[in-house]
Design an enzyme around this catalytic site. Structure first.
Site, PDB file in Angstrom:
ATOM      1  N   LYS A 191      15.503  -7.628 -47.670  1.00 28.76           N
ATOM      2  CA  LYS A 191      14.347  -7.789 -48.549  1.00 28.76           C
ATOM      3  C   LYS A 191      14.331  -9.162 -49.198  1.00 28.76           C
ATOM      4  O   LYS A 191      13.280  -9.792 -49.338  1.00 28.76           O
ATOM      5  CB  LYS A 191      14.339  -6.676 -49.607  1.00 28.76           C
ATOM      6  N   GLN A 230      16.650  -0.557 -55.898  1.00 24.41           N
ATOM      7  CA  GLN A 230      17.145  -0.063 -54.620  1.00 24.41           C
ATOM      8  C   GLN A 230      17.760   1.319 -54.790  1.00 24.41           C
ATOM      9  O   GLN A 230      18.633   1.530 -55.631  1.00 24.41           O
ATOM     10  CB  GLN A 230      18.178  -1.036 -54.042  1.00 24.41           C
ATOM     11  N   ASP A 276       7.055  -0.818 -55.612  1.00 23.42           N
ATOM     12  CA  ASP A 276       7.268   0.343 -54.752  1.00 23.42           C
ATOM     13  C   ASP A 276       6.200   1.406 -54.977  1.00 23.42           C
ATOM     14  O   ASP A 276       6.126   2.380 -54.219  1.00 23.42           O
ATOM     15  CB  ASP A 276       8.654   0.951 -55.002  1.00 23.42           C
TER      16      ASP A 276
END
Length: 294
Positions: A49, A93, A116
């Site tokens: 990422k 994460q 997200d």
């Protein structure tokens, strides 16, 4: 034989559009990635990422905490990032180390930085059709369906197998926003196979290896396989595994019109849509004009 939908190429195209968009902005969007603990798979995901973000011309900041970190320490770090005017997006994460509450930590992320799309506020904006950041995997699923069928999905019958708040429900809402007729199937659905055979677009998202068989699929249907499951692969050696989806790919491929492979389908799109969301978050927050292509 179904045409395979190339998620890697679709993701590369999204990434290219993000790179082009970033060049038009008056500043550099910044994504902060929070990693708690030392889970090897999570470290690999975070590294990818960070690399993706920087390759698109954006800035990436990695914040780490030890596995021994408390819930308060995780939430304090997120709070600091919320208040940092240079940070446009925050990614926590998952999974978190045992003993930490991921839902509670996610809710600490400011909705304007929730790249997200997982906070309650982001979910509410999605339900109400208001501007906001959408979950990455569902967004990628819509993009892949359009890649196969064209931009106009209006009137398509969509069946989503799975009602999770992370994938199933937001996927259904995003296809509903495309004027599809959407059914959410789940563990209590009667005659699931028959329902699936009504779908023009079938989206399994339950985490059950190769559950969807050939006789579940309407001939010519588009199958977007969200499942990611590791199963034993003794042919590769003792203790080895391989990645499969929720669809019995070899069975279904001759029946479907389009199908995503696993790996190489929805997975790459999830990372690509994170990059899109980082640009959107920066534009929403800073009042920048939204570039074309994101």
């Amino acid at each position: 034989m179904a045409e395979r939908i190339d998620g890697k190429q679709a993701a590369a195209d999204v990434k290219a559009s993000v790179s082009a968009a970033v060049k038009t902005l008056p500043g550099q969007p910044t994504l902060a990635v929070v990693l708690v603990g030392d889970d090897p798979a999570s470290e690999v995901y975070v590294r990818h990422k960070v690399t993706d973000t920087e390759e698109c011309g954006m800035r990436s900041i990695k914040k780490t905490l030890p596995a021994s970190a408390s819930q308060q320490e995780v939430e304090a770090l997120i709070s600091n990032l919320n208040h940092d005017p240079e940070i446009d997006g925050i990614l926590l994460q998952l999974p978190l180390p045992q003993g930490l509450n991921p839902n509670q930590a996610i809710e600490c992320i400011h909705p304007d930085k929730d790249v997200d799309g997982l906070t309650e506020a982001s979910g509410g904006r999605l339900v109400l059709g208001k501007t906001g950041l959408r979950p990455c995997t569902p967004t990628g699923s819509v993009i892949l369906a359009k890649r196969a069928l064209g931009d106009d999905l209006a009137g398509k019958n969509v069946v989503v197998i799975g009602r999770s708040i992370l994938v199933g429900k937001p996927t259904a809402l995003l296809f509903l926003a495309e004027n599809c007729t959407v059914t959410i199937a789940h563990s209590k659905t009667q005659d699931l196979a028959a329902l699936c055979r009504t779908a023009d677009i079938l989206i399994p998202a339950v985490g059950r290896p190769e559950m969807v068989k050939a006789d579940w699929v309407k001939p010519g249907a588009t199958v977007i396989d969200v499942g990611m499951n590791r199963i034993p692969a003794p042919e590769r050696g003792e203790g080895k595994t391989r990645l499969v989806g929720d669809v019995a790919f070899k069975e279904v491929e001759p029946v479907a019109g389009h199908i995503t492979p696993v790996p190489g389908g929805v997975g790459p799109m999830t990372r690509a849509c994170l990059l899109q969301n980082t640009v959107k978050a920066a534009c929403y927050r800073r009042g920048w004009p939204m570039p074309d292509g994101v």
